[in-house]
Design a protein around this motif. Structure first.
Motif, PDB file in Angstrom:
ATOM      1  N   CYS A   1      10.966  25.767  -4.332  1.00 31.06           N
ATOM      2  CA  CYS A   1      12.166  26.328  -4.957  1.00 31.06           C
ATOM      3  C   CYS A   1      11.846  27.594  -5.751  1.00 31.06           C
ATOM      4  CB  CYS A   1      12.816  25.277  -5.852  1.00 31.06           C
ATOM      5  SG  CYS A   1      14.434  25.764  -6.454  1.00 31.06           S
ATOM      6  N   CYS A   2      10.790  27.570  -6.499  1.00 27.74           N
ATOM      7  CA  CYS A   2      10.397  28.734  -7.296  1.00 27.74           C
ATOM      8  C   CYS A   2      10.001  29.903  -6.393  1.00 27.74           C
ATOM      9  CB  CYS A   2       9.247  28.365  -8.230  1.00 27.74           C
ATOM     10  SG  CYS A   2       8.695  29.734  -9.270  1.00 27.74           S
TER      11      CYS A   2
ATOM     12  N   ARG B   1       3.597  26.501  -7.770  1.00 25.41           N
ATOM     13  CA  ARG B   1       4.949  26.600  -8.319  1.00 25.41           C
ATOM     14  C   ARG B   1       6.001  25.806  -7.575  1.00 25.41           C
ATOM     15  NH1 ARG B   1       5.690  32.038 -11.137  1.00 25.41           N
ATOM     16  NH2 ARG B   1       3.692  32.226 -12.194  1.00 25.41           N
TER      17      ARG B   1
ATOM     18  N   TRP C   1      13.133  31.523  -4.993  1.00 23.71           N
ATOM     19  CA  TRP C   1      13.821  32.395  -5.952  1.00 23.71           C
ATOM     20  C   TRP C   1      13.025  33.662  -6.270  1.00 23.71           C
ATOM     21  CZ3 TRP C   1      18.684  32.268  -6.171  1.00 23.71           C
ATOM     22  CH2 TRP C   1      19.380  31.077  -5.986  1.00 23.71           C
ATOM     23  N   LEU C   2      11.703  33.582  -6.237  1.00 27.04           N
ATOM     24  CA  LEU C   2      10.898  34.792  -6.426  1.00 27.04           C
ATOM     25  C   LEU C   2      11.120  35.781  -5.279  1.00 27.04           C
ATOM     26  CD1 LEU C   2       7.528  33.334  -7.767  1.00 27.04           C
ATOM     27  CD2 LEU C   2       9.051  34.912  -8.960  1.00 27.04           C
TER      28      LEU C   2
ATOM     29  N   ALA D   1       4.090  35.339  -3.565  1.00 22.94           N
ATOM     30  CA  ALA D   1       5.176  34.524  -3.029  1.00 22.94           C
ATOM     31  C   ALA D   1       5.593  34.941  -1.622  1.00 22.94           C
ATOM     32  CB  ALA D   1       6.381  34.586  -3.965  1.00 22.94           C
TER      33      ALA D   1
END
Length: 110
Positions: free
Chosen positions: A62-63, A59, A66-67, A16
């Motif tokens: 947004c994911c 993903r 947050w990661l 990420a």
């Protein structure tokens, strides 16, 4: 001849890490060195501004945001036992490496 290709398998947090412009990546490394997690937190917001990551196609933005926030919180919370500080510096170095690949036009998984 035989061509052998080796690819590093990255976990979701490491995959990420966003690919940012080189000067911003250096700033994030500097911040992570002196205030663990701050550069990682700033890099999370670059994802919302269009920075790419290996994980975005899978993903979503947004994911991945947050990661990166989760990685920053882990770095901040574990900095008191030095683990977060070391993780934060390595995270910053990865940001700079990814940014240099981006500027050279090389694939990110080199």
């Amino acid at each position: 001849g035989v061509v052998v290709e080796v690819r590093e398998k990255k976990g979701p947090l490491r995959a990420a890490i966003p690919t940012m412009p080189f000067p911003l990546a250096v700033i994030c490394l500097f911040l992570n060195t002196f205030i663990p997690g701050l550069g990682t937190l700033i890099s999370a917001f670059t994802v919302l501004c269009g920075a790419q990551s290996e994980l975005i196609p899978e993903r979503g933005v947004c994911c991945v945001f947050w990661l990166n926030v989760a990685a920053a919180m882990i770095q901040i919370l574990t900095a008191v036992i030095m683990v977060g500080w070391i993780m934060s510096i390595f995270w910053g170095m990865d940001m700079v490496i990814l940014a240099s690949y981006r500027d050279q036009g090389l694939p990110q998984d080199v």
